[in-house]
Enzyme design. Structure first.
Site, mmCIF file in Angstrom:
data_model
loop_
_atom_site.group_PDB
_atom_site.id
_atom_site.type_symbol
_atom_site.label_atom_id
_atom_site.label_comp_id
_atom_site.label_asym_id
_atom_site.label_seq_id
_atom_site.Cartn_x
_atom_site.Cartn_y
_atom_site.Cartn_z
ATOM 1 N N SER A 96 5.757 37.320 -22.572
ATOM 2 C CA SER A 96 5.236 38.670 -22.387
ATOM 3 C C SER A 96 4.035 38.656 -21.444
ATOM 4 C CB SER A 96 4.890 39.262 -23.759
ATOM 5 O OG SER A 96 4.612 40.634 -23.706
ATOM 6 N N ASP A 218 15.957 44.424 -24.020
ATOM 7 C CA ASP A 218 14.541 44.336 -24.359
ATOM 8 C C ASP A 218 13.892 45.663 -23.984
ATOM 9 O OD1 ASP A 218 11.803 43.893 -24.475
ATOM 10 O OD2 ASP A 218 11.863 41.962 -23.447
ATOM 11 N N HIS A 246 12.288 41.897 -27.740
ATOM 12 C CA HIS A 246 11.228 41.382 -26.882
ATOM 13 C C HIS A 246 10.704 40.030 -27.345
ATOM 14 C CE1 HIS A 246 8.182 41.557 -23.844
ATOM 15 N NE2 HIS A 246 7.187 41.593 -24.706
#
Length: 267
Positions: A96, A218, A246
């Protein structure tokens, strides 16, 4: 006396080997996010885990909105940590927000990195002309408003959407817990810093071999973003995982572990 980076970032080194794999967590989690990967990776390599300032058991006194107003500050933290530990040629895995943190650090000091793995990473979360980022302006404004209004209620509602595995409710529960562990003001500011970032112009400067790992579904990072990264990072390849959500290192842990090990072992 100034606190050392390793103390500030609650650093752990586990395992042994000639290669060091750095595991950098994403927004809303801490180093425990890698609990499914740590044993297998540490059986073959030395593994560095840490908490970004503001997360986990990092030194919260080191956090300030002014200092951490961009992802470049986190990249600087990473470089200071690698310098203190005298680490070079590491294999960096960034989930991320940590994906772009690793990209920025590797551009600044390429000798510190041998390979990068970007897991669910994005150079820009906002849609733009000719670019699919996954969020519209009203989406982000609504997210910030919900976080500011009732952070813990937002965390409980956002977690199952982000994990996107309704048949595995424990994933949403765990993510809600790590989100709720954030100090609300820090959580909101880090969210703004991350979601408002735009590092598309930085990508061509990255000359490190890079693996882009992308869930096939996602909410935060569409497949188009993974493809964009692979096109604009000169030495990148894209691998779309048979996973949703995610946090594929939670929803498909063995697949992610195997991809890390395989890429680490490749020439």
């Amino acid at each position: 006396m100034a606190i050392r980076p390793s103390q500030r970032n609650n650093t752990r080194l586990v395992g042994a080997g000639d290669t060091t794999i750095v595991l950098a967590h994403g927004f809303g989690t801490d180093q425990t996010a890698w609990r499914n990967q740590e044993p297998a990776l540490a059986a073959r390599h030395r593994v560095l885990l840490f908490d970004h300032v503001g997360a986990g058991h990092s030194d919260l006194s080191a956090y300030s909105p002014r200092r951490y107003g961009s992802l470049r500050s986190y990249a600087l933290d990473l470089l200071h940590l690698l310098e203190e530990l005298t680490l070079e040629h590491v294999i960096y895995v960034g989930h991320s927000m940590s994906g772009m943190i690793g990209v920025l650090a590797a551009i600044e000091e390429p000798r510190r990195f041998r390979k990068l793995i970007l897991l669910g990473a994005s150079p820009r979360y906002l849609d733009d002309e000719g670019y699919v980022g996954g969020f519209k302006r009203e989406d982000l404004d609504g997210l910030y408003e919900a976080m500011q209004s009732n952070f813990h209620a937002w965390a409980s509602g956002f977690a199952p959407i982000a994990t996107a595995n309704p048949d595995k409710p424990d994933l949403a529960r765990d993510f809600a817990q790590t989100l709720a562990a954030l100090r609300p003001d820090i959580g909101l500011h880090v969210a703004r810093t991350t979601f408002e970032s735009d590092h598309r112009r930085d990508l061509p400067a990255l000359q490190i071999p890079t693996l882009v790992l992308q869930s096939q579904a996602d909410i935060a990072v569409p497949v188009e973003v993974g493809a964009y990264l692979a096109r604009h990072i000169p030495r990148a390849e894209l691998q779309v995982l048979d996973a949703t959500g995610h946090l594929p290192h939670w929803s498909a842990p063995e697949r992610v572990t195997n991809e890390i090990l395989s890429f680490a072992a490749s020439p």
